[in-house]
Write a protein that holds these residues in place. Structure first.
Motif, PDB file in Angstrom:
ATOM      1  N   ASP A 199      37.230 -36.560 -19.964  1.00  0.00           N
ATOM      2  CA  ASP A 199      36.560 -36.566 -21.266  1.00  0.00           C
ATOM      3  C   ASP A 199      36.664 -35.243 -22.018  1.00  0.00           C
ATOM      4  O   ASP A 199      36.385 -35.193 -23.216  1.00  0.00           O
ATOM      5  CB  ASP A 199      35.089 -36.972 -21.125  1.00  0.00           C
ATOM      6  N   ALA A 200      37.041 -34.162 -21.346  1.00  0.00           N
ATOM      7  CA  ALA A 200      37.227 -32.877 -22.017  1.00  0.00           C
ATOM      8  C   ALA A 200      38.642 -32.829 -22.577  1.00  0.00           C
ATOM      9  O   ALA A 200      39.622 -32.804 -21.817  1.00  0.00           O
ATOM     10  CB  ALA A 200      36.977 -31.725 -21.057  1.00  0.00           C
ATOM     11  N   VAL A 201      38.757 -32.808 -23.893  1.00  0.00           N
ATOM     12  CA  VAL A 201      40.061 -32.955 -24.529  1.00  0.00           C
ATOM     13  C   VAL A 201      41.026 -31.840 -24.120  1.00  0.00           C
ATOM     14  O   VAL A 201      42.196 -32.096 -23.810  1.00  0.00           O
ATOM     15  CB  VAL A 201      39.906 -32.990 -26.064  1.00  0.00           C
ATOM     16  N   GLU A 253      55.332 -39.455 -15.728  1.00  0.00           N
ATOM     17  CA  GLU A 253      55.095 -40.176 -16.977  1.00  0.00           C
ATOM     18  C   GLU A 253      53.591 -40.387 -17.083  1.00  0.00           C
ATOM     19  O   GLU A 253      53.004 -41.103 -16.274  1.00  0.00           O
ATOM     20  CB  GLU A 253      55.823 -41.520 -16.972  1.00  0.00           C
ATOM     21  N   VAL A 254      52.959 -39.761 -18.057  1.00  0.00           N
ATOM     22  CA  VAL A 254      51.505 -39.787 -18.168  1.00  0.00           C
ATOM     23  C   VAL A 254      51.039 -41.063 -18.855  1.00  0.00           C
ATOM     24  O   VAL A 254      51.564 -41.440 -19.916  1.00  0.00           O
ATOM     25  CB  VAL A 254      50.995 -38.552 -18.932  1.00  0.00           C
ATOM     26  N   VAL A 255      50.083 -41.724 -18.253  1.00  0.00           N
ATOM     27  CA  VAL A 255      49.428 -42.883 -18.854  1.00  0.00           C
ATOM     28  C   VAL A 255      48.095 -42.391 -19.407  1.00  0.00           C
ATOM     29  O   VAL A 255      47.246 -41.904 -18.679  1.00  0.00           O
ATOM     30  CB  VAL A 255      49.193 -43.992 -17.816  1.00  0.00           C
ATOM     31  N   GLY A 256      47.898 -42.521 -20.704  1.00  0.00           N
ATOM     32  CA  GLY A 256      46.701 -41.976 -21.349  1.00  0.00           C
ATOM     33  C   GLY A 256      47.046 -40.712 -22.102  1.00  0.00           C
ATOM     34  O   GLY A 256      48.132 -40.624 -22.681  1.00  0.00           O
ATOM     35  N   PRO A 257      46.156 -39.726 -22.058  1.00  0.00           N
ATOM     36  CA  PRO A 257      44.871 -39.650 -21.349  1.00  0.00           C
ATOM     37  C   PRO A 257      43.812 -40.581 -21.952  1.00  0.00           C
ATOM     38  O   PRO A 257      43.833 -40.870 -23.147  1.00  0.00           O
ATOM     39  CB  PRO A 257      44.447 -38.183 -21.526  1.00  0.00           C
ATOM     40  N   VAL A 305      44.387 -39.457 -11.929  1.00  0.00           N
ATOM     41  CA  VAL A 305      43.533 -38.270 -11.853  1.00  0.00           C
ATOM     42  C   VAL A 305      42.264 -38.606 -12.617  1.00  0.00           C
ATOM     43  O   VAL A 305      42.314 -38.887 -13.820  1.00  0.00           O
ATOM     44  CB  VAL A 305      44.217 -37.027 -12.466  1.00  0.00           C
ATOM     45  N   LEU A 306      41.100 -38.595 -11.936  1.00  0.00           N
ATOM     46  CA  LEU A 306      39.853 -39.059 -12.528  1.00  0.00           C
ATOM     47  C   LEU A 306      38.809 -37.960 -12.577  1.00  0.00           C
ATOM     48  O   LEU A 306      38.568 -37.284 -11.569  1.00  0.00           O
ATOM     49  CB  LEU A 306      39.276 -40.227 -11.715  1.00  0.00           C
ATOM     50  N   ASP A 307      38.191 -37.801 -13.746  1.00  0.00           N
ATOM     51  CA  ASP A 307      36.963 -37.017 -13.823  1.00  0.00           C
ATOM     52  C   ASP A 307      35.829 -37.929 -13.366  1.00  0.00           C
ATOM     53  O   ASP A 307      35.850 -39.137 -13.622  1.00  0.00           O
ATOM     54  CB  ASP A 307      36.732 -36.539 -15.254  1.00  0.00           C
TER      55      ASP A 307
END
Length: 462
Positions: free
Chosen positions: A356-358, A374-378, A397-399
């Motif tokens: 959630d922190a941009v 290959e990034v999905v998201g953020p 990778v999860l906060d």
């Protein structure tokens, strides 16, 4: 409603009733109001409506009198909070009084009626909150000042950007680790074995050990020892016993009769050691800052068989141990120095980022992309993350917390699909990964090499 039922209703609400009869100049206090104020129940001389003001705290009396005179003169109701010295036992309490004037047929003031409540507990809680906020502000500024000094001193003694980032992020991690332990113990301090476990527990399993009597350190000593152990650990990973599989680090401590503690660091089984020709900030921190912060001294010896260090702390470094101290489980925590041993490639892997922190999310996206992923998201919100789960994902990778909401639904969905994930979070949980999941944890602050290494390990284990 008759007078008795009204009195019962007011008492149930924590209120007491009183009345001033101007014609008779009597102040009539109900039993409930008497219990709240310590003033005698029943009628007593009104003293022109000023009888109860004899017990108002002198510092509050001018304001109380000004409000009373102005409102009663204009025939208006008013409410005011003030401190009162109780008439019966002299205790200082906070009261809230609401008064409505009573006018006679001629429109002149004939008296007043009012209710009173005790605000003492509420005011004490408010004062405690203000004290805690002031203390938090003080601690945050101290931490920011320490971070600033670490950045400046590390930059002065580092010749490359990569070296600065690695050294600085490691020191920042040590501060964060100590802060996590202190927060768990409500900033009363930290157990010395927990500090050792936090710095050594996730490194080279089987190559580190620590032991000694139970000791609880003050916040200042805990921070100092965390940084000292981090510097020693970093040096051991880069150049000393932990740079080879045959090396070992033993940390032990004793408690002298005079108080304080004496901690020994002993490396063995590593490469031959020589005294450094160049003094870095780590050496300065160990030999000068650590000893002073511990009210003792620090001695470092570079013996051919391995580095030895002795940290001596004065009695002021040890604090009384609380009845309960949260346990630590460091084995699943990914440490900076361990992750930085070798770069990891994520070429061809699809990695979901939920943060959630941009700024952190952008840094993760950049770092993982540079590692080949290959990034999905953020995804910055829980709903965004859930909407991305129908895409092909190899790892995540999860906060732990997304704007006050738990990431558990995302973790559960990934677990059902057998998609591995790592938690990158600022939340310190003593029971392992958030939500009880079997997943590695990277504590904030971190660098992207840690995250890339953890994700690579997850994908390599599949």
């Amino acid at each position: 409603m008759d007078e008795k039922r009204l009195e019962l209703a007011l008492e149930a609400a924590g209120l007491g009733q009183f009345e001033w009869d101007a014609a008779k100049d009597l102040l009539i206090i109900s039993p409930a109001a008497a219990a709240l104020t310590g003033m005698p129940a029943g009628p007593s001389p009104g003293l022109g409506g000023l009888a109860w003001q004899r017990w108002v705290h002198p510092e509050d009396l001018p304001q109380v009198e000004a409000v009373r005179a102005d409102c009663l003169h204009r025939g208006e109701s008013f409410q005011i909070d003030f401190r009162q010295t109780r008439a019966d036992d002299g205790r200082l309490v906070w009261l809230r009084v609401s008064i409505a004037p009573r006018l006679g047929p001629d429109g002149k003031l004939a008296g007043a009626v009012g209710v009173v409540s005790d605000l003492t507990s509420q005011k004490l809680e408010e004062e405690q909150r203000q004290t805690l906020m002031a203390e938090l502000d003080h601690r945050v500024k101290n931490v920011l000042a320490a971070v600033q000094v670490l950045a400046y001193q590390t930059a002065k003694r580092t010749t490359s950007l990569d070296g600065f980032l690695q050294n600085y992020s490691g020191r920042l991690k040590a501060l964060a680790s100590a802060n996590e332990l202190l927060t768990a113990a409500r900033w009363r301090g930290a157990a010395i074995d927990h500090i050792a476990a936090a710095e050594l527990g996730a490194l080279a399993p089987g190559q580190t050990s620590w032991h000694g009597p139970e000791l609880f350190l003050t916040p200042r000593a805990a921070n100092a020892l965390s940084l000292a152990l981090h510097e020693l650990t970093t040096n051991a990973v880069k150049f000393g016993a932990l740079s080879v599989e045959t090396g070992h680090v033993e940390v032990s401590w004793t408690r002298p009769e005079a108080g304080g503690f004496e901690l020994s660091w002993l490396e063995s089984g590593g490469p031959t050691v020589a005294t450094p020709t160049r003094r870095g900030f780590g050496s300065t921190l160990l030999e000068q800052v650590t000893g002073r912060e511990l009210n003792g001294e620090a001695v470092i010896e570079y013996r051919p068989s391995g580095v030895r260090a002795r940290l001596i702390a004065g009695p002021a470094a040890v604090a009384p141990r609380p009845e309960s101290v949260p346990e630590v489980t460091p084995s699943r925590v990914v440490e900076t120095v361990a992750a930085a041993r070798a770069p990891r490639s994520l070429k061809g892997s699809r990695v979901l980022i939920v943060e959630d922190a941009v700024l952190l999310a952008l840094e993760l996206e950049t770092g993982l992309s540079e590692a080949g992923a290959e990034v999905v998201g953020p995804a910055y919100e829980l709903e965004e993350a859930m909407a991305l789960l129908d895409r092909p994902i190899d790892a995540a990778v999860l906060d732990a917390n997304l704007n006050g909401r738990s990431v558990t639904p995302v973790a559960e969905a990934l677990a059902r699909r057998n998609v591995p994930f790592v938690f990158a979070t600022g939340y310190g949980e003593t029971g392992g990964a958030p939500g009880g999941f079997e997943a590695p944890v990277i504590r904030k602050p971190y660098d992207v090499t840690q995250v890339a290494a953890a994700v690579a390990d997850l994908l390599g284990a599949r």
